[in-house]
Design a protein around this motif. Structure first.
Motif, PDB file in Angstrom:
ATOM      1  N   UNK A  28     -33.668  11.402  23.501  1.00  0.00           N
ATOM      2  CA  UNK A  28     -32.486  12.323  23.064  1.00  0.00           C
ATOM      3  C   UNK A  28     -31.435  11.894  24.214  1.00  0.00           C
ATOM      4  N   UNK A  29     -30.145  11.675  23.399  1.00  0.00           N
ATOM      5  CA  UNK A  29     -28.892  11.275  24.152  1.00  0.00           C
ATOM      6  C   UNK A  29     -28.094  12.253  24.410  1.00  0.00           C
ATOM      7  N   UNK A  30     -27.671  12.605  25.473  1.00  0.00           N
ATOM      8  CA  UNK A  30     -26.488  13.540  25.822  1.00  0.00           C
ATOM      9  C   UNK A  30     -25.344  12.908  26.594  1.00  0.00           C
ATOM     10  N   UNK A  31     -24.161  12.851  26.166  1.00  0.00           N
ATOM     11  CA  UNK A  31     -23.082  12.338  26.718  1.00  0.00           C
ATOM     12  C   UNK A  31     -22.199  13.257  27.930  1.00  0.00           C
ATOM     13  N   UNK A  32     -22.207  12.803  28.757  1.00  0.00           N
ATOM     14  CA  UNK A  32     -21.671  13.808  29.974  1.00  0.00           C
ATOM     15  C   UNK A  32     -20.152  14.278  29.586  1.00  0.00           C
ATOM     16  N   UNK A  33     -19.998  15.431  30.443  1.00  0.00           N
ATOM     17  CA  UNK A  33     -18.703  16.077  30.205  1.00  0.00           C
ATOM     18  C   UNK A  33     -17.727  15.353  30.750  1.00  0.00           C
ATOM     19  N   UNK A  34     -16.558  16.132  30.370  1.00  0.00           N
ATOM     20  CA  UNK A  34     -15.227  15.503  31.371  1.00  0.00           C
ATOM     21  C   UNK A  34     -15.145  15.806  32.711  1.00  0.00           C
ATOM     22  N   UNK A  35     -14.885  14.703  33.628  1.00  0.00           N
ATOM     23  CA  UNK A  35     -15.216  14.676  34.913  1.00  0.00           C
ATOM     24  C   UNK A  35     -16.323  14.834  35.544  1.00  0.00           C
ATOM     25  N   UNK A  40     -25.169  14.730  37.399  1.00  0.00           N
ATOM     26  CA  UNK A  40     -24.868  16.122  37.632  1.00  0.00           C
ATOM     27  C   UNK A  40     -25.842  16.953  36.461  1.00  0.00           C
ATOM     28  N   UNK A  41     -26.602  16.057  35.870  1.00  0.00           N
ATOM     29  CA  UNK A  41     -27.614  16.758  34.700  1.00  0.00           C
ATOM     30  C   UNK A  41     -29.029  16.819  35.279  1.00  0.00           C
ATOM     31  N   UNK A  42     -29.319  16.571  36.160  1.00  0.00           N
ATOM     32  CA  UNK A  42     -30.814  16.378  36.518  1.00  0.00           C
ATOM     33  C   UNK A  42     -31.666  17.717  36.047  1.00  0.00           C
ATOM     34  N   UNK A  64     -17.635   5.340  32.726  1.00  0.00           N
ATOM     35  CA  UNK A  64     -17.916   5.847  34.070  1.00  0.00           C
ATOM     36  C   UNK A  64     -17.002   5.371  35.025  1.00  0.00           C
ATOM     37  N   UNK A  65     -16.912   5.875  36.180  1.00  0.00           N
ATOM     38  CA  UNK A  65     -16.055   5.700  37.336  1.00  0.00           C
ATOM     39  C   UNK A  65     -15.118   6.905  37.867  1.00  0.00           C
ATOM     40  N   UNK A  66     -14.656   6.719  38.810  1.00  0.00           N
ATOM     41  CA  UNK A  66     -13.763   7.842  39.500  1.00  0.00           C
ATOM     42  C   UNK A  66     -12.736   7.919  38.803  1.00  0.00           C
ATOM     43  N   UNK A  67     -12.324   9.183  38.168  1.00  0.00           N
ATOM     44  CA  UNK A  67     -10.954   9.320  37.600  1.00  0.00           C
ATOM     45  C   UNK A  67     -11.094   9.032  35.942  1.00  0.00           C
ATOM     46  N   UNK A  68     -11.848   8.513  35.610  1.00  0.00           N
ATOM     47  CA  UNK A  68     -12.089   8.258  34.031  1.00  0.00           C
ATOM     48  C   UNK A  68     -12.460   9.523  33.411  1.00  0.00           C
ATOM     49  N   UNK A  69     -11.549  10.382  33.041  1.00  0.00           N
ATOM     50  CA  UNK A  69     -12.169  11.420  32.609  1.00  0.00           C
ATOM     51  C   UNK A  69     -12.428  11.663  31.086  1.00  0.00           C
ATOM     52  N   UNK A 102     -23.396  15.539  23.080  1.00  0.00           N
ATOM     53  CA  UNK A 102     -22.742  15.283  24.145  1.00  0.00           C
ATOM     54  C   UNK A 102     -21.960  16.854  24.617  1.00  0.00           C
ATOM     55  N   UNK A 103     -21.630  16.952  26.081  1.00  0.00           N
ATOM     56  CA  UNK A 103     -21.166  17.960  26.524  1.00  0.00           C
ATOM     57  C   UNK A 103     -19.612  17.834  26.692  1.00  0.00           C
ATOM     58  N   UNK A 104     -19.061  18.716  26.351  1.00  0.00           N
ATOM     59  CA  UNK A 104     -17.328  18.811  26.403  1.00  0.00           C
ATOM     60  C   UNK A 104     -16.718  17.480  25.585  1.00  0.00           C
ATOM     61  N   UNK A 105     -16.099  16.647  26.491  1.00  0.00           N
ATOM     62  CA  UNK A 105     -15.411  15.523  25.424  1.00  0.00           C
ATOM     63  C   UNK A 105     -16.203  14.607  25.081  1.00  0.00           C
ATOM     64  N   UNK A 106     -17.465  14.063  25.396  1.00  0.00           N
ATOM     65  CA  UNK A 106     -18.302  13.326  25.140  1.00  0.00           C
ATOM     66  C   UNK A 106     -18.886  13.946  23.749  1.00  0.00           C
ATOM     67  N   UNK A 107     -19.006  15.070  23.566  1.00  0.00           N
ATOM     68  CA  UNK A 107     -19.544  15.997  22.529  1.00  0.00           C
ATOM     69  C   UNK A 107     -18.485  15.400  21.213  1.00  0.00           C
TER      70      UNK A 107
END
Length: 122
Positions: A28-35, A40-42, A64-69, A102-107
C-alpha cells in the motif's frame, strides 16, 4: 499485540510493517501531501499495518526536501514508486498486489501516473 515498526527509511520513502507477520503480499503506497514529509503519517501507517494483514505500508515522497512543495508530478511519482518497489524486491518481499494513491498534490500525481503510464498501471 501488534508490533508495528519502520523497517526502511529513505529520502523518497518510509516503509512500515507489522513485525508479527512474516509474509508480506500487499503493498500500500500513499504519497505525502503538499509541504509534509513521510514521517508526518506515523499514526496512519501504524493503523494500516495493524488492520491489513500481510501488508507493507509505504509513505512516498516524490519530491523530498525543505521547500519542495510540488508533489503532483506523475513522472516523479513513478520514479519514487519504482525505487520503493525495487527495495521490496531486493529485500525478499513478494508483493502480489499494489494499491497506490496519495494525499493532496501527490494524489494528483498518482492519478496522473496511473492514467498516463500503462506500464505503471499494470
Amino acid at each position: 499485540l501488534i508490533n508495528c515498526a519502520i523497517i526502511k527509511k529513505d529520502d523518497n520513502f518510509l516503509v512500515f510493517a507489522n513485525n508479527n507477520e512474516t509474509d508480506k503480499t500487499i503493498g500500500i503506497v500513499i504519497g505525502v501531501g503538499t509541504a509534509v514529509s513521510t514521517t508526518d503519517y506515523t499514526s496512519l501507517s501504524n493503523t494500516v499495518v495493524s488492520q491489513v494483514t500481510n501488508s507493507l505500508f509505504i509513505m512516498l515522497d516524490d519530491n523530498p526536501g525543505f521547500g519542495n512543495i510540488n508533489k503532483s508530478d506523475p513522472v516523479l511519482y513513478v520514479k519514487a514508486f519504482n525505487k520503493a518497489k525495487d527495495w521490496t524486491i531486493s529485500n525478499g518481499y513478494s508483493i502480489q498486489k499494489w494499491f497506490v494513491g496519495g494525499h493532496s498534490g501527490s494524489g494528483q500525481g498518482a492519478a496522473d501516473a496511473l492514467t498516463s503510464n500503462s506500464t505503471f498501471a499494470s
